[in-house]
Write a protein that holds these residues in place. Structure first.
Motif, PDB file in Angstrom:
ATOM      1  N   GLY A  61       1.840   2.552  -8.502  1.00 20.51           N
ATOM      2  CA  GLY A  61       3.229   2.253  -8.167  1.00 20.51           C
ATOM      3  C   GLY A  61       3.975   3.395  -7.506  1.00 20.51           C
ATOM      4  N   VAL A  62       3.249   4.331  -6.891  1.00 21.23           N
ATOM      5  CA  VAL A  62       3.922   5.457  -6.233  1.00 21.23           C
ATOM      6  C   VAL A  62       4.583   4.991  -4.932  1.00 21.23           C
ATOM      7  CG1 VAL A  62       2.282   7.101  -7.210  1.00 21.23           C
ATOM      8  CG2 VAL A  62       1.879   6.175  -4.925  1.00 21.23           C
ATOM      9  N   VAL A  63       5.653   5.649  -4.561  1.00 17.52           N
ATOM     10  CA  VAL A  63       6.336   5.323  -3.306  1.00 17.52           C
ATOM     11  C   VAL A  63       5.449   5.767  -2.145  1.00 17.52           C
ATOM     12  CG1 VAL A  63       8.359   5.784  -1.873  1.00 17.52           C
ATOM     13  CG2 VAL A  63       8.617   5.505  -4.345  1.00 17.52           C
ATOM     14  N   PRO A  64       5.148   4.875  -1.200  1.00 19.99           N
ATOM     15  CA  PRO A  64       4.250   5.234  -0.095  1.00 19.99           C
ATOM     16  C   PRO A  64       4.816   6.356   0.769  1.00 19.99           C
ATOM     17  CG  PRO A  64       4.584   2.854  -0.206  1.00 19.99           C
ATOM     18  CD  PRO A  64       5.586   3.476  -1.124  1.00 19.99           C
ATOM     19  N   THR A  65       3.921   7.178   1.278  1.00 20.47           N
ATOM     20  CA  THR A  65       4.284   8.282   2.176  1.00 20.47           C
ATOM     21  C   THR A  65       3.941   7.903   3.604  1.00 20.47           C
ATOM     22  OG1 THR A  65       3.859   9.946   0.477  1.00 20.47           O
ATOM     23  CG2 THR A  65       3.811  10.694   2.768  1.00 20.47           C
ATOM     24  N   VAL A  66       4.918   8.014   4.492  1.00 21.07           N
ATOM     25  CA  VAL A  66       4.650   7.730   5.900  1.00 21.07           C
ATOM     26  C   VAL A  66       3.962   8.932   6.540  1.00 21.07           C
ATOM     27  CG1 VAL A  66       6.902   8.551   6.730  1.00 21.07           C
ATOM     28  CG2 VAL A  66       5.623   6.836   8.050  1.00 21.07           C
ATOM     29  N   ASP A  67       2.980   8.674   7.377  1.00 25.27           N
ATOM     30  CA  ASP A  67       2.350   9.727   8.171  1.00 25.27           C
ATOM     31  C   ASP A  67       3.364  10.146   9.233  1.00 25.27           C
ATOM     32  OD1 ASP A  67       0.861  11.188  10.090  1.00 25.27           O
ATOM     33  OD2 ASP A  67      -0.983  10.153   9.526  1.00 25.27           O
ATOM     34  N   MET A  68       3.879  11.352   9.121  1.00 28.28           N
ATOM     35  CA  MET A  68       4.943  11.788  10.025  1.00 28.28           C
ATOM     36  C   MET A  68       4.514  11.807  11.477  1.00 28.28           C
ATOM     37  SD  MET A  68       7.459  11.938   8.096  1.00 28.28           S
ATOM     38  CE  MET A  68       8.625  12.551   9.310  1.00 28.28           C
ATOM     39  N   MET A  69       3.215  11.933  11.714  1.00 32.73           N
ATOM     40  CA  MET A  69       2.738  11.891  13.088  1.00 32.73           C
ATOM     41  C   MET A  69       3.037  10.542  13.732  1.00 32.73           C
ATOM     42  SD  MET A  69      -1.081  12.745  14.560  1.00 32.73           S
ATOM     43  CE  MET A  69      -1.032  14.397  13.854  1.00 32.73           C
ATOM     44  N   SER A  70       3.050   9.485  12.920  1.00 36.88           N
ATOM     45  CA  SER A  70       3.285   8.147  13.471  1.00 36.88           C
ATOM     46  C   SER A  70       4.730   7.937  13.885  1.00 36.88           C
ATOM     47  CB  SER A  70       2.872   7.078  12.456  1.00 36.88           C
ATOM     48  OG  SER A  70       3.703   7.093  11.304  1.00 36.88           O
ATOM     49  N   LEU A  71       5.608   8.869  13.513  1.00 35.50           N
ATOM     50  CA  LEU A  71       7.012   8.777  13.919  1.00 35.50           C
ATOM     51  C   LEU A  71       7.345   9.724  15.071  1.00 35.50           C
ATOM     52  CD1 LEU A  71       8.732   8.462  10.427  1.00 35.50           C
ATOM     53  CD2 LEU A  71       8.458   6.675  12.162  1.00 35.50           C
ATOM     54  N   ARG A  72       6.330  10.404  15.582  1.00 33.13           N
ATOM     55  CA  ARG A  72       6.554  11.222  16.774  1.00 33.13           C
ATOM     56  C   ARG A  72       6.704  10.310  17.990  1.00 33.13           C
ATOM     57  NH1 ARG A  72       1.917  15.967  16.249  1.00 33.13           N
ATOM     58  NH2 ARG A  72       2.700  16.933  14.334  1.00 33.13           N
ATOM     59  N   PRO A  73       7.646  10.592  18.881  1.00 34.46           N
ATOM     60  CA  PRO A  73       7.844   9.739  20.057  1.00 34.46           C
ATOM     61  C   PRO A  73       6.579   9.514  20.871  1.00 34.46           C
ATOM     62  CG  PRO A  73       9.669  11.257  19.831  1.00 34.46           C
ATOM     63  CD  PRO A  73       8.661  11.658  18.797  1.00 34.46           C
ATOM     64  N   GLU A  74       5.751  10.571  21.001  1.00 34.16           N
ATOM     65  CA  GLU A  74       4.540  10.422  21.820  1.00 34.16           C
ATOM     66  C   GLU A  74       3.516   9.510  21.159  1.00 34.16           C
ATOM     67  OE1 GLU A  74       4.087  14.468  19.653  1.00 34.16           O
ATOM     68  OE2 GLU A  74       5.687  13.209  20.473  1.00 34.16           O
ATOM     69  N   MET A  75       3.570   9.370  19.847  1.00 31.32           N
ATOM     70  CA  MET A  75       2.660   8.476  19.148  1.00 31.32           C
ATOM     71  C   MET A  75       3.230   7.070  19.057  1.00 31.32           C
ATOM     72  SD  MET A  75       0.165  10.474  18.665  1.00 31.32           S
ATOM     73  CE  MET A  75      -0.899   9.450  17.666  1.00 31.32           C
ATOM     74  N   GLU A 118      12.929   6.058  21.381  1.00 33.22           N
ATOM     75  CA  GLU A 118      13.684   4.904  20.875  1.00 33.22           C
ATOM     76  C   GLU A 118      12.846   4.087  19.894  1.00 33.22           C
ATOM     77  OE1 GLU A 118      16.168   1.010  22.519  1.00 33.22           O
ATOM     78  OE2 GLU A 118      15.046   2.279  23.930  1.00 33.22           O
ATOM     79  N   ILE A 119      11.582   3.865  20.234  1.00 32.28           N
ATOM     80  CA  ILE A 119      10.700   3.119  19.332  1.00 32.28           C
ATOM     81  C   ILE A 119      10.520   3.864  18.021  1.00 32.28           C
ATOM     82  CG2 ILE A 119       8.342   2.280  18.988  1.00 32.28           C
ATOM     83  CD1 ILE A 119       8.220   1.742  22.013  1.00 32.28           C
ATOM     84  N   ALA A 120      10.336   5.173  18.114  1.00 28.42           N
ATOM     85  CA  ALA A 120      10.170   5.987  16.904  1.00 28.42           C
ATOM     86  C   ALA A 120      11.387   5.869  15.997  1.00 28.42           C
ATOM     87  CB  ALA A 120       9.921   7.438  17.286  1.00 28.42           C
ATOM     88  N   LEU A 121      12.577   5.904  16.586  1.00 30.31           N
ATOM     89  CA  LEU A 121      13.809   5.773  15.804  1.00 30.31           C
ATOM     90  C   LEU A 121      13.921   4.383  15.188  1.00 30.31           C
ATOM     91  CD1 LEU A 121      16.333   7.674  18.104  1.00 30.31           C
ATOM     92  CD2 LEU A 121      15.522   8.383  15.834  1.00 30.31           C
ATOM     93  N   ASP A 122      13.508   3.370  15.936  1.00 32.29           N
ATOM     94  CA  ASP A 122      13.544   2.002  15.417  1.00 32.29           C
ATOM     95  C   ASP A 122      12.604   1.852  14.222  1.00 32.29           C
ATOM     96  OD1 ASP A 122      15.377   1.191  17.291  1.00 32.29           O
ATOM     97  OD2 ASP A 122      13.919   0.234  18.628  1.00 32.29           O
ATOM     98  N   LEU A 123      11.404   2.419  14.330  1.00 34.34           N
ATOM     99  CA  LEU A 123      10.448   2.351  13.223  1.00 34.34           C
ATOM    100  C   LEU A 123      11.008   3.034  11.979  1.00 34.34           C
ATOM    101  CD1 LEU A 123       7.092   3.165  15.082  1.00 34.34           C
ATOM    102  CD2 LEU A 123       7.846   0.921  14.249  1.00 34.34           C
TER     103      LEU A 123
END
Length: 230
Positions: A52-66, A71-76
């Protein structure tokens, strides 16, 4: 309206073959895009993780180049921040298939660390496959299928399946550092591994099993899942 279980990794790292921990978690697009599509259609989502741990987002997936663009990164990021379900996940051990109409496993490298050896993930996948309910799994999340193996056999043997390919793992530079590669291990389960063009959306449907190759496949998988829930 349907009730869906999102089974997500509970780890923030992936142990490489030299013992180092590679920072990871779930891939933003693979959670956010299906979550937005399904909840916008009026469906309910429940998130489950090991312990039941809170999931951790891979911060690389929020980089604009990824993500594609800033804009997409901010939307995600905005979708993830707005998702109350992410802040109060249930324990995967408490998840009962009969409470849900469909099951979805988002990826990221996290499942290569925990869900691949998680008995509860294996139990749920086995039950979902036998139930006839839609089961969707994307990118690295098919690693959880490895946890279904009993006495060397898996219920996924003989199914057409796609997942993050060896070619894609090599392209991100992690193939030489990995303890094992997902495509190889899935083939070892006896699945019929299917693959599309690198980084392009590619999904496979075999009976009630829906699989996607990479992050770009998450949107297509969500569309297929929506149609299956009608």
């Amino acid at each position: 309206m349907a009730k869906l279980l999102f089974v997500m990794t509970g780890t923030a790292y992936w142990t490489l073959k030299d013992g180092t921990r590679y920072a990871t978690g779930y891939w933003a697009e693979e959670f956010a895009v299906p979550y937005k599509a399904l909840t916008a259609a009026g469906h309910e989502v429940v998130v489950a993780t090991p312990r039941g741990v809170v999931p951790t987002v891979d911060m690389m997936s929020l980089r604009p180049e990824m993500a594609g663009t800033a804009e997409i990164a901010l939307d995600l990021e905005a979708i993830i921040r707005s998702a109350e379900e992410m802040r109060r996940p249930i324990q995967l051990s408490d998840a009962r298939l009969e409470d849900y109409d469909a099951v979805y496993f988002p990826g990221g490298h996290g499942p290569m660390e925990d869900l691949c050896v998680d008995a509860d993930a294996g139990r749920l996948l086995t039950a979902a496959l036998a139930s006839g309910k839609p089961l969707a799994v994307v990118c690295h999340a098919p690693a959880a299928m490895l946890a279904t193996r009993m006495h060397g056999m898996s219920p996924f043997a003989g199914y057409k399946v796609t997942a993050f390919t060896n070619e894609e793992e090599e392209a991100v530079g992690l193939a030489p550092r990995a303890r094992w590669l997902l495509e190889d291990e899935l083939r070892g389960l006896g699945v019929e591994f299917m693959r599309g063009e690198k980084w392009k959306p590619y999904t496979v449907v075999d009976r009630t099993l829906y699989t996607g190759q990479n992050p770009a496949s998450a949107a297509v998988l969500a569309e297929r899942l929506l149609k299956a829930l009608v």
